[in-house]
Design a protein around this motif. Structure first.
Motif, PDB file in Angstrom:
ATOM      1  N   ILE A  97       0.866  -1.177   0.000  1.00  0.00           N
ATOM      2  CA  ILE A  97       0.000   0.000   0.000  1.00  0.00           C
ATOM      3  C   ILE A  97       0.901   1.225   0.000  1.00  0.00           C
ATOM      4  N   ILE A  98       0.709   2.083  -0.982  1.00  0.00           N
ATOM      5  CA  ILE A  98       1.562   3.257  -1.166  1.00  0.00           C
ATOM      6  C   ILE A  98       1.089   4.369  -0.237  1.00  0.00           C
ATOM      7  N   PRO A  99       1.999   4.985   0.518  1.00  0.00           N
ATOM      8  CA  PRO A  99       1.603   6.100   1.386  1.00  0.00           C
ATOM      9  C   PRO A  99       1.011   7.252   0.565  1.00  0.00           C
ATOM     10  N   GLU A 100       0.111   7.985   1.168  1.00  0.00           N
ATOM     11  CA  GLU A 100      -0.570   9.082   0.490  1.00  0.00           C
ATOM     12  C   GLU A 100       0.432  10.085  -0.082  1.00  0.00           C
ATOM     13  N   GLY A 101       0.224  10.457  -1.348  1.00  0.00           N
ATOM     14  CA  GLY A 101       1.078  11.432  -2.014  1.00  0.00           C
ATOM     15  C   GLY A 101       2.380  10.872  -2.557  1.00  0.00           C
ATOM     16  N   CYS A 102       2.581   9.562  -2.426  1.00  0.00           N
ATOM     17  CA  CYS A 102       3.841   8.944  -2.842  1.00  0.00           C
ATOM     18  C   CYS A 102       3.658   8.035  -4.053  1.00  0.00           C
ATOM     19  N   TYR A 103       4.779   7.555  -4.573  1.00  0.00           N
ATOM     20  CA  TYR A 103       4.827   6.650  -5.714  1.00  0.00           C
ATOM     21  C   TYR A 103       5.562   5.386  -5.306  1.00  0.00           C
ATOM     22  N   ASP A 104       5.204   4.249  -5.926  1.00  0.00           N
ATOM     23  CA  ASP A 104       5.936   3.000  -5.739  1.00  0.00           C
ATOM     24  C   ASP A 104       6.930   2.898  -6.888  1.00  0.00           C
ATOM     25  N   CYS A 105       8.225   3.048  -6.584  1.00  0.00           N
ATOM     26  CA  CYS A 105       9.237   3.077  -7.651  1.00  0.00           C
ATOM     27  C   CYS A 105       9.997   1.760  -7.777  1.00  0.00           C
ATOM     28  N   PHE A 129       9.306   3.536  -1.787  1.00  0.00           N
ATOM     29  CA  PHE A 129       8.346   4.615  -2.023  1.00  0.00           C
ATOM     30  C   PHE A 129       9.087   5.929  -2.254  1.00  0.00           C
ATOM     31  N   TYR A 130       8.534   6.733  -3.156  1.00  0.00           N
ATOM     32  CA  TYR A 130       9.129   8.025  -3.490  1.00  0.00           C
ATOM     33  C   TYR A 130       8.164   9.134  -3.124  1.00  0.00           C
ATOM     34  N   ASN A 131       8.666  10.125  -2.380  1.00  0.00           N
ATOM     35  CA  ASN A 131       7.878  11.302  -2.035  1.00  0.00           C
ATOM     36  C   ASN A 131       8.339  12.443  -2.930  1.00  0.00           C
ATOM     37  N   PRO A 132       7.501  12.918  -3.866  1.00  0.00           N
ATOM     38  CA  PRO A 132       7.933  13.954  -4.796  1.00  0.00           C
ATOM     39  C   PRO A 132       8.179  15.309  -4.131  1.00  0.00           C
ATOM     40  N   LYS A 133       7.609  15.535  -2.952  1.00  0.00           N
ATOM     41  CA  LYS A 133       7.829  16.812  -2.261  1.00  0.00           C
ATOM     42  C   LYS A 133       9.235  16.892  -1.674  1.00  0.00           C
ATOM     43  N   THR A 134       9.710  15.779  -1.129  1.00  0.00           N
ATOM     44  CA  THR A 134      11.045  15.767  -0.514  1.00  0.00           C
ATOM     45  C   THR A 134      12.114  15.199  -1.446  1.00  0.00           C
ATOM     46  N   LYS A 135      11.689  14.567  -2.544  1.00  0.00           N
ATOM     47  CA  LYS A 135      12.576  13.896  -3.504  1.00  0.00           C
ATOM     48  C   LYS A 135      13.423  12.811  -2.829  1.00  0.00           C
ATOM     49  N   VAL A 136      12.808  12.093  -1.889  1.00  0.00           N
ATOM     50  CA  VAL A 136      13.494  11.038  -1.143  1.00  0.00           C
ATOM     51  C   VAL A 136      12.827   9.695  -1.448  1.00  0.00           C
ATOM     52  N   VAL A 137      13.655   8.659  -1.645  1.00  0.00           N
ATOM     53  CA  VAL A 137      13.178   7.293  -1.816  1.00  0.00           C
ATOM     54  C   VAL A 137      13.506   6.539  -0.532  1.00  0.00           C
ATOM     55  N   VAL A 138      12.478   5.889   0.033  1.00  0.00           N
ATOM     56  CA  VAL A 138      12.659   5.040   1.214  1.00  0.00           C
ATOM     57  C   VAL A 138      12.267   3.622   0.835  1.00  0.00           C
ATOM     58  N   ASP A 139      12.854   2.617   1.499  1.00  0.00           N
ATOM     59  CA  ASP A 139      12.475   1.241   1.192  1.00  0.00           C
ATOM     60  C   ASP A 139      11.096   0.957   1.782  1.00  0.00           C
ATOM     61  N   TYR A 140      10.606  -0.263   1.583  1.00  0.00           N
ATOM     62  CA  TYR A 140       9.249  -0.599   2.003  1.00  0.00           C
ATOM     63  C   TYR A 140       9.091  -0.661   3.520  1.00  0.00           C
ATOM     64  N   LYS A 141      10.202  -0.596   4.237  1.00  0.00           N
ATOM     65  CA  LYS A 141      10.144  -0.523   5.701  1.00  0.00           C
ATOM     66  C   LYS A 141      10.369   0.908   6.179  1.00  0.00           C
ATOM     67  N   ARG A 142      10.362   1.847   5.231  1.00  0.00           N
ATOM     68  CA  ARG A 142      10.506   3.297   5.448  1.00  0.00           C
ATOM     69  C   ARG A 142      11.922   3.710   5.841  1.00  0.00           C
ATOM     70  N   LYS A 143      12.935   2.915   5.456  1.00  0.00           N
ATOM     71  CA  LYS A 143      14.333   3.258   5.714  1.00  0.00           C
ATOM     72  C   LYS A 143      14.876   4.026   4.508  1.00  0.00           C
ATOM     73  N   PHE A 144      15.614   5.088   4.749  1.00  0.00           N
ATOM     74  CA  PHE A 144      16.151   5.934   3.677  1.00  0.00           C
ATOM     75  C   PHE A 144      17.010   5.127   2.714  1.00  0.00           C
ATOM     76  N   LEU A 145      16.758   5.309   1.400  1.00  0.00           N
ATOM     77  CA  LEU A 145      17.590   4.690   0.369  1.00  0.00           C
ATOM     78  C   LEU A 145      18.441   5.720  -0.354  1.00  0.00           C
ATOM     79  N   ARG A 146      17.798   6.806  -0.837  1.00  0.00           N
ATOM     80  CA  ARG A 146      18.550   7.789  -1.617  1.00  0.00           C
ATOM     81  C   ARG A 146      17.702   9.034  -1.861  1.00  0.00           C
TER      82      ARG A 146
END
Length: 157
Positions: free
Chosen positions: A100-108, A112-129
């Motif tokens: 389930i994709i968090p609100e406002g985010c994309y499954d890349c 998940f990618y948040n376009p507002k912060t330009k941050v990709v986190v893994d499916y456990k919400r740990k920072f990737l890049r």
């Protein structure tokens, strides 16, 4: 320097387990990647001479006669292993049911990618890049969006 049989964890989280010689991978060993998947190989002074890559879902890469996603067969690997779902029930990702994709985010694909912060986190919400402008544009063009996806796994009457 490292010698014999052992394991080495890299700063990226990838871990090598196998034979070492003069500080290098040498002999039989496996490189397990942090995001899943791994490469089992025969190493010669740090260079893989023969080996096989296995994805996190168990799919083994074959250089010759590679049939997965070849243009003629577009099924996900889980569909190849388990078969198709009933008509009217789409399978949107290899993972079924999809995350389930968090609100406002994309499954890349790897998180998940948040376009507002330009941050990709893994499916456990740990920072990737942090995504650069090219990746940002690609994600917006091609990836699944939270607001376009229904969470139902049942066909509508």
């Amino acid at each position: 320097r490292m010698e014999g049989y052992g394991s080495y964890t890299m700063p990226t989280g990838a871990e090598y387990r196998g034979a070492l010689w003069d500080g290098m991978f040498h002999g039989k060993g496996e490189l397990q990647l942090a995001r899943g998947g791994g490469y089992r190989a025969l190493w010669d002074r740090g260079v893989a001479t023969q080996g096989k890559y296995t994805y996190a879902d168990g799919l083994e890469f074959e250089e010759e006669k590679w049939r997965y996603c070849d243009g003629y067969d577009r099924r996900f690997y889980s569909e190849i292993c388990s078969g198709f779902k009933a008509p009217g029930i789409p399978q949107l990702t290899n993972l079924d049911p999809p995350k389930i994709i968090p609100e406002g985010c994309y499954d890349c694909g790897d998180g998940f990618y948040n376009p507002k912060t330009k941050v990709v986190v893994d499916y456990k919400r740990k920072f990737l890049r942090n995504a650069d402008n090219d990746e940002h544009e690609w994600i917006l063009r091609t990836c699944r969006k939270a607001w376009d996806i229904t969470t139902d796994d049942k066909p509508k009457p």
